[in-house]
Design an enzyme around this catalytic site. Structure first.
Site, mmCIF file in Angstrom:
data_model
loop_
_atom_site.group_PDB
_atom_site.id
_atom_site.type_symbol
_atom_site.label_atom_id
_atom_site.label_comp_id
_atom_site.label_asym_id
_atom_site.label_seq_id
_atom_site.Cartn_x
_atom_site.Cartn_y
_atom_site.Cartn_z
ATOM 1 N N HIS A 146 9.138 -0.899 -2.656
ATOM 2 C CA HIS A 146 7.738 -1.153 -3.029
ATOM 3 C C HIS A 146 7.543 -2.414 -3.868
ATOM 4 O O HIS A 146 6.660 -3.214 -3.607
ATOM 5 C CB HIS A 146 7.178 0.052 -3.787
ATOM 6 N N GLU A 179 4.375 6.569 5.265
ATOM 7 C CA GLU A 179 4.082 5.190 4.868
ATOM 8 C C GLU A 179 5.285 4.641 4.131
ATOM 9 O O GLU A 179 5.967 5.377 3.393
ATOM 10 C CB GLU A 179 2.845 5.163 3.948
HETATM 11 O O1 G3P Z 1 -0.643 2.006 1.968
HETATM 12 C C1 G3P Z 1 -1.310 2.554 0.892
HETATM 13 C C2 G3P Z 1 -0.614 2.346 -0.414
HETATM 14 O O2 G3P Z 1 0.764 2.419 -0.222
HETATM 15 C C3 G3P Z 1 -0.974 1.049 -1.064
HETATM 16 O O3 G3P Z 1 -0.509 0.933 -2.359
HETATM 17 O O4 G3P Z 1 0.971 0.084 -4.095
HETATM 18 O O5 G3P Z 1 1.413 2.317 -3.113
HETATM 19 O O6 G3P Z 1 1.854 0.272 -1.794
HETATM 20 P P1 G3P Z 1 1.010 0.900 -2.847
HETATM 21 MG MG MG Z 2 2.425 1.094 0.120
#
Ligand code: G3P
Ligand code: MG
Length: 252
Positions: free
Chosen positions: A57, A42
């Site tokens: 992020h 991811e």
């Molecule tokens: O995709 C799941 C997760 O990544 C969502 O939260 O804040 O880590 O991007 P975050």
């Molecule tokens: Mg994420």
């Protein structure tokens, strides 16, 4: 779920690469995720001032680089001058902020064959045209890996679907019943990516839930085991190596 040796198992998706062991959303983290054998990766995408798809992020560069300011106020050239790896005390390593194009080319070179989950970070800054640029890049060639889109921001998912109806799309949420309903009512939403707490609180409904479930962020062994036993489609974890070892031990 994926099939390994004839058995169907929960897919282990490395969250922001291998965030627990390497600086998040950098090639070092993605390399680690591939090398430990993650079934998925991811990452988060924002847009630079000059409309490049940037893998980071936060909306600001401050937490994960040696720079300051909003991603949307910086050009690719300015972002490329920053170091996105030395801040990570556990395993400091000089790293550029990668573009999405660099990451997908890197994954191709590394022979990654799993699932790439592209999170569109439009819940705070609704970047104009980010969806078009994403589909343009991702459909520019046949990648040797699978990919999908996810977002907290429903409108982005809707835009992706309007541009290309063949895409796999998931809605991310924390504990929101409203988002859960929205996902259930929307045919093009293939799955939900809820916070792990939602999964723990809805354990009676998991078996009959009509869509894929891939919670985040599943870092504790007890939670990983819970997800494996309930045959969830996938988990997002900062520790893919640990999760893979645990899943392997549970199968033996
Ligand atoms: O995709 C799941 C997760 O990544 C969502 O939260 O804040 O880590 O991007 P975050
Ligand atoms: Mg994420």
């Amino acid at each position: 779920m994926i099939s390994i040796g004839g058995r169907t198992v929960t897919r282990i998706i490395a969250h922001r690469g291998s965030k627990g062991t390497h600086p998040e959303n950098t090639l070092a983290a993605f390399k680690e995720a591939v090398h430990v054998g993650s079934d998925g990766i991811e990452l988060d995408v924002q847009l630079s001032k000059d409309n490049h798809l940037i893998v980071i992020h936060d909306e600001r560069v401050d937490r994960t680089t040696n720079g300051h300011g909003e991603v949307r106020d910086l050009t690719l050239a300015e972002l490329k001058e920053l170091d996105a790896g030395s801040w990570f005390k556990k395993n400091p390593v000089i790293q550029e902020i990668p573009t999405l194009e660099e990451v997908v080319l890197f994954l191709k070179k590394e022979n990654f064959r799993g699932l790439l989950n592209i999170e569109i970070k439009t819940d705070k800054v609704p970047y104009d045209r980010i969806e078009q640029l994403l589909v343009q890049l991702m459909t520019s060639q046949n990648w040797p890996f699978e990919y999908m889109y996810s977002s907290f921001y429903f409108e982005s998912l809707e835009k992706i679907w309007q541009i290309d109806k063949k895409q796999t799309i998931a809605l991310i949420f924390d504990m929101s019943e409203k988002a859960e309903r929205q996902a259930l009512l929307t045919d093009f939403v293939e799955g939900i990516h809820p916070k792990i707490d939602w999964v723990l609180e809805h354990k009676e409904e998991l078996a009959d839930f009509p869509k894929s479930i891939r919670p985040w962020t599943v870092n504790e062994e007890k939670e990983m085991m819970f997800c494996f036993r309930h045959h969830l489609t996938g988990i997002h974890t900062d520790y893919p190596k640990k999760a893979l070892e645990l899943r392997g031990a549970m199968q033996n």
